[in-house]
Design a protein around this motif. Sequence first.
Motif, PDB file in Angstrom:
ATOM      1  N   GLN A   1       1.010  -1.007  -0.102  1.00  0.00           N
ATOM      2  CA  GLN A   1      -0.127  -0.127   0.013  1.00  0.00           C
ATOM      3  C   GLN A   1       0.989   1.246   0.088  1.00  0.00           C
TER       4      GLN A   1
ATOM      5  N   THR B   1       1.908  -0.509   7.702  1.00  0.00           N
ATOM      6  CA  THR B   1       2.076  -0.610   6.305  1.00  0.00           C
ATOM      7  C   THR B   1       3.613  -0.064   5.903  1.00  0.00           C
TER       8      THR B   1
ATOM      9  N   LYS C   1       5.895  -3.035   6.730  1.00  0.00           N
ATOM     10  CA  LYS C   1       5.457  -4.307   5.751  1.00  0.00           C
ATOM     11  C   LYS C   1       6.114  -3.816   4.245  1.00  0.00           C
ATOM     12  N   ASN C   2       6.026  -2.571   3.844  1.00  0.00           N
ATOM     13  CA  ASN C   2       6.680  -2.119   2.667  1.00  0.00           C
ATOM     14  C   ASN C   2       8.018  -2.322   2.733  1.00  0.00           C
TER      15      ASN C   2
END
Length: 271
Positions: free
Chosen positions: A202, A244, A247-248
Amino acid sequence: MTLSVIFSTYNSEEWLEKVVWGFSVQTFKDFEIIIADDGSRESTKQLIDRLRGEIEIPIIHVWQEDNGFQKSQILNKAILASTSDYLIFTDGDCIPREDFVEVHNKYREQGYFLSGGYFKLPMDISKAITKDDIINQRCFDINWLKEKGLPSSYKNIKFTSKGIISKILNAITPTNASWNGHNASGWKKDLMEVNGFNQEMQYGGQDRELGERMFNKGLKSKQIRYSAICVHLDHKRGYVNEETWKKNYSIRENTKKNKVIKTPIGIDSNK
């Protein structure tokens, strides 16, 4: 079409209209606009339908249902919808200078992607820019911007550098020539071969991760940040969160460590 210009939008009609007017006055005309719509309301579609009748550049509207921030997925769908072999990527909050598309067309080259930047405007100037200011290019005039309250900065040179000066600045800037979602371009075949954007990601670095896979594929990049100019309209970012980002970051680290070229969840999951 020689080129396709792709940019995303989400419930931001005021900014979207300004961006489309920016593309309507480009010096290079042989391109299509593909609006990658990540689930906007009906009023966005109505705006796009109206703009189709007011500008000469063809507009393709690619829409998906609102399922949170899924920009990577809608950009992949836009890539599939494109009808040219060379794609320019920007954002639905970036107004392009009139030579923006011309610059990308001029510098494109097999084996490379192009890396540009943007100039961030404060909210008051973003709101003040009118259709007439865009058509007559006042929003790229440094004197006009200063009259509207733009503070002095070394970054303002983007509005005043031309020709050989821009080339020199492109050559000496310490900024990496990375894939930047607001101003980058590449060959469609290269984007297809790396499977486009990673749809597991995302907001936060998904553009850079694409560029890192392009490098892993063997491509090089060219810097055009002082030649391809666009102004970024201010807005809130309610979709940003730490989970997010983590995670990215992990995905990007894996891409670099393992020299990943083709993302496992990308364009081919939308065919």
